[in-house]
Enzyme design. Structure first.
Site, PDB file in Angstrom:
ATOM      1  N   GLU A  31     -13.713   1.473   2.927  1.00 24.19           N
ATOM      2  CA  GLU A  31     -12.353   1.874   2.593  1.00 24.19           C
ATOM      3  C   GLU A  31     -12.325   2.471   1.195  1.00 24.19           C
ATOM      4  O   GLU A  31     -13.130   2.130   0.331  1.00 24.19           O
ATOM      5  CB  GLU A  31     -11.394   0.673   2.643  1.00 24.19           C
ATOM      6  CG  GLU A  31     -10.882   0.376   4.017  1.00 24.19           C
ATOM      7  CD  GLU A  31      -9.634  -0.499   4.022  1.00 24.19           C
ATOM      8  OE1 GLU A  31      -8.995  -0.700   2.964  1.00 24.19           O
ATOM      9  OE2 GLU A  31      -9.294  -0.992   5.109  1.00 24.19           O
ATOM     10  N   HIS A  87      -4.784   4.380   0.388  1.00 24.46           N
ATOM     11  CA  HIS A  87      -6.077   3.851   0.816  1.00 24.46           C
ATOM     12  C   HIS A  87      -6.426   4.400   2.193  1.00 24.46           C
ATOM     13  O   HIS A  87      -5.592   4.997   2.873  1.00 24.46           O
ATOM     14  CB  HIS A  87      -6.108   2.320   0.785  1.00 24.46           C
ATOM     15  CG  HIS A  87      -5.377   1.650   1.892  1.00 24.46           C
ATOM     16  ND1 HIS A  87      -4.006   1.488   1.913  1.00 24.46           N
ATOM     17  CD2 HIS A  87      -5.834   1.089   3.033  1.00 24.46           C
ATOM     18  CE1 HIS A  87      -3.657   0.860   3.017  1.00 24.46           C
ATOM     19  NE2 HIS A  87      -4.752   0.591   3.720  1.00 24.46           N
ATOM     20  N   HIS A  89      -8.320   4.010   6.108  1.00 23.90           N
ATOM     21  CA  HIS A  89      -8.710   3.151   7.220  1.00 23.90           C
ATOM     22  C   HIS A  89      -9.869   3.853   7.932  1.00 23.90           C
ATOM     23  O   HIS A  89      -9.640   4.814   8.663  1.00 23.90           O
ATOM     24  CB  HIS A  89      -7.549   2.947   8.195  1.00 23.90           C
ATOM     25  CG  HIS A  89      -6.536   1.958   7.738  1.00 23.90           C
ATOM     26  ND1 HIS A  89      -5.384   1.703   8.443  1.00 23.90           N
ATOM     27  CD2 HIS A  89      -6.496   1.138   6.658  1.00 23.90           C
ATOM     28  CE1 HIS A  89      -4.673   0.779   7.813  1.00 23.90           C
ATOM     29  NE2 HIS A  89      -5.329   0.425   6.722  1.00 23.90           N
ATOM     30  N   ASP A 100      -2.303  -4.915   4.300  1.00 24.85           N
ATOM     31  CA  ASP A 100      -1.744  -3.742   3.619  1.00 24.85           C
ATOM     32  C   ASP A 100      -0.328  -4.031   3.140  1.00 24.85           C
ATOM     33  O   ASP A 100       0.032  -3.709   2.001  1.00 24.85           O
ATOM     34  CB  ASP A 100      -1.709  -2.525   4.546  1.00 24.85           C
ATOM     35  CG  ASP A 100      -3.078  -2.008   4.909  1.00 24.85           C
ATOM     36  OD1 ASP A 100      -4.052  -2.278   4.169  1.00 24.85           O
ATOM     37  OD2 ASP A 100      -3.181  -1.322   5.938  1.00 24.85           O
TER      38      ASP A 100
END
Length: 161
Positions: A31, A87, A89, A100
């Protein structure tokens, strides 16, 4: 000139989004995580109220693996221009997980990018995890190298000498 402007985050600069998508692809299969900073739309030459995401901050010491990324909060700058998080995935899912949602406390724009990190492989969420409208805005951003382009006279002027 108006004294009060909307603090709503209305979109992201195309250049900032491209940077984040490229960083996520380079970090894959782990990630990627960063924080978002915004600039007043009028400062970018737009005749609109609100903030535009112009910077993706990479926080030193961020630890990531294929399932999570963790920022060391003591390295997060105290920044009034902070507007949210971003961010990736690696599994491509463009929905926030429970973990999250726990990180969506600060800011009003939280971007999730999914593998394969193409121009449409991202979604924006509010603090509650609900999808929100977000525009990619083509604006000219300053050259990052210009940050280091200053003279002693500039320093003196900043310090009011």
């Amino acid at each position: 000139m108006r004294l009060f402007r909307s603090r709503e985050v209305i979109g992201i600069a195309a250049e900032a989004l491209d940077f984040a998508l490229e960083a996520a692809a380079e970090t894959h299969p782990n990630e990627y995580m960063g924080l978002l900073r915004g600039e007043d739309a009028t400062q970018l030459g737009l005749d609109r109220d609100g903030l535009v995401v112009t910077d993706v901050l990479i926080i030193p010491g961020t630890v990531s693996d294929p399932f999570s990324a963790t920022i060391k909060t003591n390295f997060v700058p105290n920044d009034f221009r902070a507007v949210g998080s971003i961010h990736s995935h690696p599994n491509g899912v463009l929905r926030p997980s429970d973990a999250d949602l726990d990180t969506f406390g600060s800011g009003t724009a939280h971007i999730i990018m999914g593998h394969p990190y193409g121009p449409n492989d991202w979604e924006v969420f509010d603090q509650s995890g609900d999808p929100r409208d977000f525009e990619v805005i083509d604006v000219d951003l300053p050259d990052p190298e210009s940050f280091f382009d200053f003279t002693q006279a500039d320093i003196d002027a900043e310090l009011d000498r």
